[in-house]
Motif scaffolding. Sequence first.
Motif, mmCIF file in Angstrom:
data_model
loop_
_atom_site.group_PDB
_atom_site.id
_atom_site.type_symbol
_atom_site.label_atom_id
_atom_site.label_comp_id
_atom_site.label_asym_id
_atom_site.label_seq_id
_atom_site.Cartn_x
_atom_site.Cartn_y
_atom_site.Cartn_z
ATOM 1 N N LYS A 277 0.836 -1.214 0.000
ATOM 2 C CA LYS A 277 0.000 0.000 0.000
ATOM 3 C C LYS A 277 0.864 1.255 0.000
ATOM 4 N N ASP A 278 1.973 1.234 0.756
ATOM 5 C CA ASP A 278 2.888 2.378 0.791
ATOM 6 C C ASP A 278 3.575 2.566 -0.560
ATOM 7 N N THR A 279 3.871 1.447 -1.229
ATOM 8 C CA THR A 279 4.499 1.504 -2.554
ATOM 9 C C THR A 279 3.572 2.168 -3.562
ATOM 10 N N ILE A 280 2.306 1.812 -3.516
ATOM 11 C CA ILE A 280 1.315 2.401 -4.431
ATOM 12 C C ILE A 280 1.175 3.897 -4.158
ATOM 13 N N LYS A 281 1.263 4.292 -2.889
ATOM 14 C CA LYS A 281 1.209 5.725 -2.534
ATOM 15 C C LYS A 281 2.387 6.478 -3.150
ATOM 16 N N ILE A 282 3.588 5.866 -3.102
ATOM 17 C CA ILE A 282 4.771 6.487 -3.694
ATOM 18 C C ILE A 282 4.571 6.666 -5.201
ATOM 19 N N LYS A 283 4.012 5.648 -5.847
ATOM 20 C CA LYS A 283 3.784 5.718 -7.291
ATOM 21 C C LYS A 283 2.807 6.844 -7.639
ATOM 22 N N LYS A 284 1.757 6.963 -6.874
ATOM 23 C CA LYS A 284 0.766 8.020 -7.119
ATOM 24 C C LYS A 284 1.365 9.401 -6.892
ATOM 25 N N SER A 285 2.206 9.508 -5.869
ATOM 26 C CA SER A 285 2.858 10.781 -5.571
ATOM 27 C C SER A 285 3.810 11.189 -6.694
ATOM 28 N N GLU A 286 4.577 10.225 -7.222
ATOM 29 C CA GLU A 286 5.510 10.510 -8.316
ATOM 30 C C GLU A 286 4.763 10.875 -9.594
ATOM 31 N N LYS A 287 3.626 10.244 -9.831
ATOM 32 C CA LYS A 287 2.806 10.531 -11.008
ATOM 33 C C LYS A 287 2.281 11.961 -10.940
ATOM 34 N N LEU A 288 1.846 12.355 -9.766
ATOM 35 C CA LEU A 288 1.310 13.699 -9.569
ATOM 36 C C LEU A 288 2.411 14.741 -9.758
ATOM 37 N N LYS A 289 3.601 14.437 -9.241
ATOM 38 C CA LYS A 289 4.732 15.358 -9.322
ATOM 39 C C LYS A 289 5.234 15.505 -10.757
ATOM 40 N N ALA A 290 5.264 14.393 -11.522
ATOM 41 C CA ALA A 290 5.782 14.414 -12.890
ATOM 42 C C ALA A 290 4.804 15.031 -13.876
ATOM 43 N N ASN A 298 2.531 2.111 -18.199
ATOM 44 C CA ASN A 298 2.918 1.077 -17.235
ATOM 45 C C ASN A 298 2.237 1.223 -15.879
ATOM 46 N N LEU A 299 1.115 1.915 -15.844
ATOM 47 C CA LEU A 299 0.483 2.254 -14.564
ATOM 48 C C LEU A 299 0.120 1.053 -13.717
ATOM 49 N N ASP A 300 -0.065 -0.120 -14.335
ATOM 50 C CA ASP A 300 -0.466 -1.301 -13.569
ATOM 51 C C ASP A 300 0.710 -1.991 -12.883
ATOM 52 N N TYR A 301 1.947 -1.564 -13.190
ATOM 53 C CA TYR A 301 3.118 -2.148 -12.517
ATOM 54 C C TYR A 301 3.250 -1.579 -11.105
ATOM 55 N N LEU A 302 3.696 -2.411 -10.193
ATOM 56 C CA LEU A 302 3.812 -1.998 -8.794
ATOM 57 C C LEU A 302 4.986 -1.043 -8.583
ATOM 58 N N PHE A 303 6.137 -1.375 -9.150
ATOM 59 C CA PHE A 303 7.333 -0.539 -9.009
ATOM 60 C C PHE A 303 7.702 0.074 -10.353
ATOM 61 N N LEU A 304 7.849 1.418 -10.377
ATOM 62 C CA LEU A 304 8.222 2.127 -11.594
ATOM 63 C C LEU A 304 9.253 3.208 -11.264
ATOM 64 N N SER A 305 9.861 3.764 -12.308
ATOM 65 C CA SER A 305 10.791 4.876 -12.099
ATOM 66 C C SER A 305 9.988 6.123 -11.737
ATOM 67 N N GLU A 306 10.674 7.219 -11.450
ATOM 68 C CA GLU A 306 10.000 8.458 -11.031
ATOM 69 C C GLU A 306 9.119 9.057 -12.119
ATOM 70 N N ILE A 307 9.381 8.674 -13.381
ATOM 71 C CA ILE A 307 8.545 9.202 -14.466
ATOM 72 C C ILE A 307 7.700 8.107 -15.119
ATOM 73 N N GLY A 308 7.557 6.979 -14.406
ATOM 74 C CA GLY A 308 6.634 5.944 -14.857
ATOM 75 C C GLY A 308 7.184 4.919 -15.821
ATOM 76 N N ASN A 309 8.491 4.903 -16.031
ATOM 77 C CA ASN A 309 9.090 3.890 -16.901
ATOM 78 C C ASN A 309 9.396 2.621 -16.124
ATOM 79 N N LEU A 310 9.577 1.513 -16.869
ATOM 80 C CA LEU A 310 10.033 0.288 -16.225
ATOM 81 C C LEU A 310 11.411 0.556 -15.625
ATOM 82 N N ILE A 311 11.687 -0.035 -14.475
ATOM 83 C CA ILE A 311 12.941 0.232 -13.780
ATOM 84 C C ILE A 311 14.114 -0.438 -14.491
ATOM 85 N N ASN A 312 15.134 0.363 -14.817
ATOM 86 C CA ASN A 312 16.353 -0.124 -15.450
ATOM 87 C C ASN A 312 17.199 -0.861 -14.412
#
Length: 393
Positions: A277-290, A298-312
């Motif tokens: 749940k905390d991870t999803i909050k981080i994703k939503k916060s980064e989406k709002l900021k970007a 890639n919105l359905d992925y649990l972990f993403l980069s700060e701009i929503g890309n798959l993590i390198n």
Amino acid sequence: MAIKTNFISNGKKYYRINYDIDIDANGKRIRKQFVGKSRKEAEKKKLDYINKMNLGLKNAKNMWLAQTLKSWLFEFVKMSGNIKPTTFARYEGLYRNYIEKSSIGSMSLDKLESIQIQRYYNKLFKQGKSSNQINYVNKFLKQFLNYAVDCGYILKNPCDGKRVVIPKKELNEIVEKAVPVFTDEELSKILNSDNCKIKYIALFSLSTGMRRGEIIGLKENDIDYKTKEIHIKRTVATTTIFDNENKKSKQTIVQEPKTKNSKRTIPLPASLVGLIKDTIKIKKSEKLKAGDSYCKNNLDYLFLSEIGNLINAGNLDKTWSKFLNRLDIPHKKFHALRHTYATKQFENNIPLKTVSMLLGHSSIEITANIYTHVLKREKEKSIDILSYIKTMV
């Protein structure tokens, strides 16, 4: 008795035999020559050639190993559609590092023999290459040579059966190597550190034993809160990709899990529910900021980069190193979390087969080989039955 010859080349005497193999469009005979130091040697070469032709073998005299293997790799294996990009990248690396400019790479297929391959493997071993690495090379080369047999380039695979052996250290030289694991003190530091994405990814691996690529390949709907299960269906990898012109570039891709058993369902630890749940909050916060620069694919992925890309994977490794350094923990690869998970399971008497299934290994033997030292240590804890019975009498 003098050896009979009928042909001189560069001042040396040889015996030459002509053999008619066909007739050209103008009705002229097409001949092939066989030259030996004696008539017997020349006749043997001619007979070998005829036998090969009768078996359907093609002339591989000018088919060099490195050149032909490269054609097979890029024109057959790559185009088959049955190989993962990460596997193809590994094959290309084996070709480039071990075949392309090697002592056997310039040999024609019809001259390649087991002893020459053996000498090459022995040379690699003396240069410090491990038995495992040489075994990878052998499996790769054997696969190509099987193809060469199927195509009629060679009669037998020189890597088949017991024709070559993988060099190994003598038993008294083998040092049992323990897999790297985190100490309880180090785990405590990770658990009590400030909340952040890399911490959550690490705790996911520590709690489930999942591989790095499996974690960053998780989607929110892969987690079933009702049945308390995690469904592992894919993996994310950063690898070398070859385009249609065989130009290469680094890309982060989604692909099938590593092995058949890697596609699995594992228990969802209760301790991860709040973390998810905390991870999803981080994703939503980064989406709002970007804002508009955030990738919507890639919105359905649990972990993403700060701009929503798959993590390198490379970027994750750098972040992981900085995270450990910040906590004053000696560097260990991210994979050490998976080793720590398995070790803790064994220490708590979870059966080998169960741990193997949870880890998604292709066989129970792989699990046993990796964690030999752990299993040995746990076996030593077994009680002395006779002594135990005596205390009860």
